[in-house]
Design a protein around this motif. Structure first.
Motif, PDB file in Angstrom:
ATOM      1  N   LYS A  11       4.169   8.605  -2.775  1.00 34.93           N
ATOM      2  CA  LYS A  11       3.299   8.093  -3.836  1.00 34.93           C
ATOM      3  C   LYS A  11       1.829   8.375  -3.520  1.00 34.93           C
ATOM      4  N   ALA A  12       1.480   8.192  -2.253  1.00 39.55           N
ATOM      5  CA  ALA A  12       0.096   8.422  -1.853  1.00 39.55           C
ATOM      6  C   ALA A  12      -0.311   9.876  -2.072  1.00 39.55           C
ATOM      7  N   LYS A  13       0.610  10.830  -1.827  1.00 37.02           N
ATOM      8  CA  LYS A  13       0.317  12.244  -2.050  1.00 37.02           C
ATOM      9  C   LYS A  13       0.024  12.516  -3.527  1.00 37.02           C
ATOM     10  N   VAL A  14       0.849  11.932  -4.409  1.00 38.25           N
ATOM     11  CA  VAL A  14       0.665  12.143  -5.848  1.00 38.25           C
ATOM     12  C   VAL A  14      -0.637  11.506  -6.315  1.00 38.25           C
ATOM     13  N   ILE A  15      -0.909  10.287  -5.834  1.00 43.42           N
ATOM     14  CA  ILE A  15      -2.136   9.574  -6.235  1.00 43.42           C
ATOM     15  C   ILE A  15      -3.369  10.368  -5.831  1.00 43.42           C
ATOM     16  N   GLN A  26      -5.761   2.172 -11.650  1.00 44.42           N
ATOM     17  CA  GLN A  26      -4.717   2.470 -12.634  1.00 44.42           C
ATOM     18  C   GLN A  26      -3.519   3.156 -11.964  1.00 44.42           C
ATOM     19  N   LEU A  27      -3.813   4.106 -11.098  1.00 47.72           N
ATOM     20  CA  LEU A  27      -2.741   4.829 -10.421  1.00 47.72           C
ATOM     21  C   LEU A  27      -1.923   3.909  -9.514  1.00 47.72           C
ATOM     22  N   LEU A  28      -2.601   2.986  -8.830  1.00 48.95           N
ATOM     23  CA  LEU A  28      -1.897   2.056  -7.946  1.00 48.95           C
ATOM     24  C   LEU A  28      -0.999   1.118  -8.742  1.00 48.95           C
ATOM     25  N   THR A  29      -1.481   0.706  -9.943  1.00 53.23           N
ATOM     26  CA  THR A  29      -0.677  -0.182 -10.790  1.00 53.23           C
ATOM     27  C   THR A  29       0.577   0.532 -11.267  1.00 53.23           C
ATOM     28  N   ILE A  30       0.409   1.770 -11.728  1.00 58.42           N
ATOM     29  CA  ILE A  30       1.564   2.547 -12.206  1.00 58.42           C
ATOM     30  C   ILE A  30       2.569   2.784 -11.076  1.00 58.42           C
ATOM     31  N   ALA A  34       0.228  -1.443  -3.430  1.00 62.87           N
ATOM     32  CA  ALA A  34      -0.969  -2.190  -3.059  1.00 62.87           C
ATOM     33  C   ALA A  34      -1.968  -1.242  -2.421  1.00 62.87           C
ATOM     34  N   SER A  35      -3.251  -1.570  -2.541  1.00 59.26           N
ATOM     35  CA  SER A  35      -4.281  -0.681  -1.997  1.00 59.26           C
ATOM     36  C   SER A  35      -4.146  -0.526  -0.485  1.00 59.26           C
ATOM     37  N   SER A  36      -3.771  -1.637   0.198  1.00 58.05           N
ATOM     38  CA  SER A  36      -3.607  -1.549   1.656  1.00 58.05           C
ATOM     39  C   SER A  36      -2.457  -0.602   2.019  1.00 58.05           C
TER      40      SER A  36
END
Length: 315
Positions: A11-15, A26-30, A34-36
């Motif tokens: 997920k982090a790679k896509v974000i 917005q990307l983290l919500t989708i 969590a930001s951490s």
């Protein structure tokens, strides 16, 4: 966007790819991330990938450097190496590894043995028919189910210094076909019958302790045609067997193990003096008998194989 069930690192790679076009929140919500967790996954992605084989590589290197195994460790193929690795992994509470994986790792990391690539000329003790020849009783039937029943012997040459004919010692070896154990050996500057008889003494002693016929097989070398050698066998009720002329394969087990001795000594090492060479040969034989596991022994050492037979017989 990766699915909600994707790993945090995926997920982090896509974000990271989409951040220039969208707000991070917005990307983290989708992504339900969590930001951490995002920053932890981002940091993990930036780390160099862990080599899953590193522990095995380090174990192989440790085995090669082991003082108890060093005399033959450089010559180990992937199958015996796998068993040495798994012995150490078991001691650490780790799962065993497959021999195919060890083979791949050794090939990819240039850890495969090259010790057997060098060859040397074989000493030939045959001088024609100088005494009595004997029948080839074994006829390449080397297999046996008990120790001291079938034994092979031969004489080999080893050189030190600049490897001239004046810088060579000879070894006489008696090898048990049951376990591959080097029962006895002698080293001498002169490949005569006396030094062969000296190495025969332990074999004679063991032959007196078994209730079955003992056969000793050799080539047609002058030492084995001599009256003194043949009388020594007869007095100990040992049957003498000989290879056909110029047919080393008739004594293939002995040829193979003597070549292993040379691989562990003169073919891959240099010795300045006779004493240094003979010490290395003696140490190699002791290490081979007590530390070198063999596939045909069900991964026991030669001495362990013999002792197991004796224990089972006594039970």
């Amino acid at each position: 966007m990766a699915g909600r069930n994707g790993s945090n690192q995926e997920k982090a790679k896509v974000i990271e790819t989409l951040r220039p076009a969208y707000k991070l929140c917005q990307l983290l919500t989708i992504a339900s991330l969590a930001s951490s967790s995002f920053y932890a996954a981002l940091k993990a992605n930036q780390q160099p990938p862990k080599n899953k084989d590193q522990t095995i590589i380090e174990t192989i290197q440790a085995i090669r450097a082991d003082d108890e195994l060093v005399s033959f460790a450089d010559a180990l193929g992937y199958r015996p190496m796998t068993h040495y690795i798994n012995q150490r992994r078991a001691a650490r509470g780790e799962k065993p590894v497959n021999h195919k994986r060890v083979q791949r790792i050794m090939q990819e990391n240039k850890l495969s043995s090259h010790a057997y690539e060098r060859q040397t000329a074989k000493y030939k003790s045959y001088k024609g028919t100088t005494g009595r020849l004997h029948k080839n009783w074994l006829n390449r039937r080397f297999q046996t189910d008990r120790p001291t029943q079938k034994i092979g012997t031969d004489v080999a040459e080893f050189r030190w210094g600049t490897e001239t004919i004046n810088e060579r010692t000879f070894g006489s070896f008696f090898i048990d076909f049951y376990s591959g154990e080097i029962i006895s050996h002698a080293l001498s500057l002169h490949p005569n019958t006396d030094f062969v008889l000296a190495s025969l003494e332990e074999v004679q002693r063991r032959s007196q302790q078994v209730p079955y016929l003992v056969t000793i097989h050799s080539d047609q070398g002058t030492q084995y045609q001599s009256t003194a050698y043949q009388m020594a066998l007869k007095q100990s009720h040992i049957r003498q067997s000989m290879s056909r002329k110029a047919t080393p394969i008739d004594n293939g087990v002995v040829e193979s193990i003597i070549h292993q001795i040379k691989v562990g000594t003169v073919l891959n090492h240099e010795y300045a003096t006779r004493d240094a060479l003979e010490l290395a040969i003696n140490q190699w034989i002791d290490s081979y008998n007590t530390k070198r596991i063999r596939e045909r022994n069900n991964w026991l050492t030669p001495v362990q194989m013999r002792l197991l037979y004796e224990t089972n017989k006594a039970a």
